[in-house]
Write an enzyme that holds these catalytic residues in place. Structure first.
Site, mmCIF file in Angstrom:
data_model
loop_
_atom_site.group_PDB
_atom_site.id
_atom_site.type_symbol
_atom_site.label_atom_id
_atom_site.label_comp_id
_atom_site.label_asym_id
_atom_site.label_seq_id
_atom_site.Cartn_x
_atom_site.Cartn_y
_atom_site.Cartn_z
ATOM 1 N N HIS A 145 -27.004 -26.513 -5.805
ATOM 2 C CA HIS A 145 -26.682 -27.290 -7.005
ATOM 3 C C HIS A 145 -26.954 -28.775 -6.771
ATOM 4 O O HIS A 145 -27.584 -29.437 -7.599
ATOM 5 C CB HIS A 145 -25.210 -27.074 -7.375
ATOM 6 C CG HIS A 145 -24.731 -27.905 -8.523
ATOM 7 N ND1 HIS A 145 -25.143 -27.711 -9.820
ATOM 8 C CD2 HIS A 145 -23.874 -28.972 -8.557
ATOM 9 C CE1 HIS A 145 -24.556 -28.600 -10.614
ATOM 10 N NE2 HIS A 145 -23.782 -29.376 -9.871
ATOM 11 N N GLU A 210 -19.946 -25.475 -16.012
ATOM 12 C CA GLU A 210 -20.166 -25.438 -14.563
ATOM 13 C C GLU A 210 -19.363 -24.268 -14.010
ATOM 14 O O GLU A 210 -18.138 -24.205 -14.170
ATOM 15 C CB GLU A 210 -19.749 -26.753 -13.895
ATOM 16 C CG GLU A 210 -20.695 -27.896 -14.250
ATOM 17 C CD GLU A 210 -20.524 -29.139 -13.381
ATOM 18 O OE1 GLU A 210 -19.413 -29.332 -12.826
ATOM 19 O OE2 GLU A 210 -21.495 -29.913 -13.272
HETATM 20 CA CA CA Z 1 -17.837 -29.872 -11.339
#
Ligand code: CA
Length: 441
Positions: A145, A210
């Protein structure tokens, strides 16, 4: 780390029939905690343990005087409307309750007839946030990420030099964290397109999710007293699914120099159930660091970490649009990843958070940071899946998304399984986006 014990045995089955069905999140080996009451009632909220499609109700257990005297004090704490006092108990006291509940729910238990009156159907319950979250810290532990996002902002220098040394995090906002089925308005905020001279106040146009693991702190530490790496998991109560909703356009304009602020503080969603660290013991894995990478400093490294610091926990994101609901279609799975890819472990997060003497308290929540794998179908945010909004993803019904639209419902799930091991799940963290409220000018 918790030892394997009789409560983890794959051989166990329960007199609660739905707990033995294939695919259930809540077999007898799981026993996660939540806080609930009957939906629409004015009952006091209290703790319960999920078993199959039922909830074991601690208020009813106290009323019936079951489990006395061996864990009566513990049952009392579980009648609170938050788990904080229970979370503060020693690992041994929590383990004793787990063993008692496991034995009572097993096939052949002599408590079946009395305990069967202490069950509430999950479908008939409403949940609240299971803990009073005093402080919330969000980490950034997925190197995939961090690299994917870094590429969008700094193509020639995606990973900042501190990333491989420091478990990066920031202090977030606890007050806007709520339990699953959270509905919230699209946030308004300052947006500035790169070619504009000045920002405008407007509804966010790049709303994202997320996919994170939430880590609840159990027993705290005194201010000034660091927690050593090998003791760290004694301070972790359990895990949940966590959606750290993010307004990417607000974030892009505000994040320098101090990091995210209003782009993250409008809503965050946790699953109602907390799976304890003890329940997760069978799914632990070796933790490793690629040989070519810098190895952790001593306070973040140990033989115990290397042996079992990681966790094999699958994570999934699904999107359900208004059009899917209108035509009765199921939600579209958009990503599956695994917490075992995390660059930093739970114990490293706790040891690092306290190395300066910072005190953690029962009920504090850590977000793991977005958990992304290496492939396009395993990334935990639309920002990555669409490369910053450039390439839309296509959902199962043919609709496309770059970012989320009003009416979209995002569902996150998590589970652990493996050869010879029962499958245990985390339930769901879901939330729906409502249209933005009128702007205050
Ligand atoms: Ca976050």
């Amino acid at each position: 780390m918790h030892q394997l014990n009789e409560t983890h045995s794959a051989e166990l089955s329960s007199w609660v029939a739905s707990a033995n069905e294939a695919g259930t999140d809540f077999p007898i080996q799981n026993l996660p905690f939540g806080v609930f009451r009957r939906a629409g009632s004015d009952e006091a909220f209290r703790a319960g343990i999920a078993i199959g499609n039922q909830i074991l109700d601690f208020a009813a257990i106290r009323e019936a005087g079951i489990f006395e005297p061996q864990v009566a004090t513990t049952v009392e704490l579980l009648c609170d409307d938050t788990l904080n006092r229970y979370m503060a108990l020693s690992v041994d006291a929590q383990s004793a309750l787990r063993r008692t509940v496991s034995q009572a729910l097993r096939d052949g238990s002599e408590l079946e007839s009395t305990l069967s009156n202490c069950l509430v159907e999950q479908e008939k319950a409403e949940f609240k946030l299971p803990a009073n979250i005093g402080d919330y810290t969000d980490f950034y532990t997925s190197i995939n990420h961090a690299t994917n996002v870094g590429k969008l902002f700094r193509p020639d220098n995606p990973l900042l030099p501190n990333y491989q040394w420091v478990p990066i995090g920031y202090h977030g906002r606890a007050s806007s964290i709520d339990v699953s089925e959270q509905n919230f308005h699209r946030p308004n905020g300052q947006l500035k397109s790169p070619d504009a001279d000045a920002p405008v106040l407007a509804p966010c146009k790049r709303l994202d999710y997320e996919l994170e693991v939430g880590i609840y702190i159990g027993a705290g530490n005194d201010l000034g007293q660091a927690i050593a790496l090998d003791d760290a998991e004694q301070h972790a109560f359990g895990l949940c699914i966590f959606n750290d909703w993010s307004a990417r356009d607000i974030q892009a304009w505000e994040y320098q120099p101090l990091g995210p602020f209003l782009s993250k503080s409008f809503a965050s969603t946790v699953s109602p159930w907390i799976v304890t660290m003890e329940a997760l013991a069978p799914y632990r894995k070796a933790w490793s660091r690629p040989e070519a990478d810098p190895q952790p400093l001593d306070y973040l490294d140990s033989a115990k970490l290397r042996k079992s610091g990681a966790l094999d926990m699958k994570l999934e994101v699904l999107i359900e649009t208004q059009a899917m609901r209108d035509s009765n279609e199921p939600p579209s799975s958009v990503s599956v990843s695994n917490f075992d890819q995390s660059y930093w472990s739970i114990s490293q997060m706790i040891a690092h958070h306290t190395v300066n003497g910072c005190n953690l308290q029962p009920g504090d929540l850590f977000g793991s940071g977005t958990q992304s794998g290496e492939t396009a179908d395993s990334v935990g945010a639309l920002l990555e899946a669409t490369e910053g909004g450039k390439h839309p993803i296509t959902l199962s019904n043919g609709e496309q998304r770059t970012f989320l639209q009003d009416g979209d419902r995002v569902i996150m799930r998590g589970w652990c399984d493996g050869p010879g091991l029962p499958r245990i799940g985390f339930g769901e963290a879901s939330g729906t986006i409502l249209p933005a409220l009128p702007l205050n000018k």
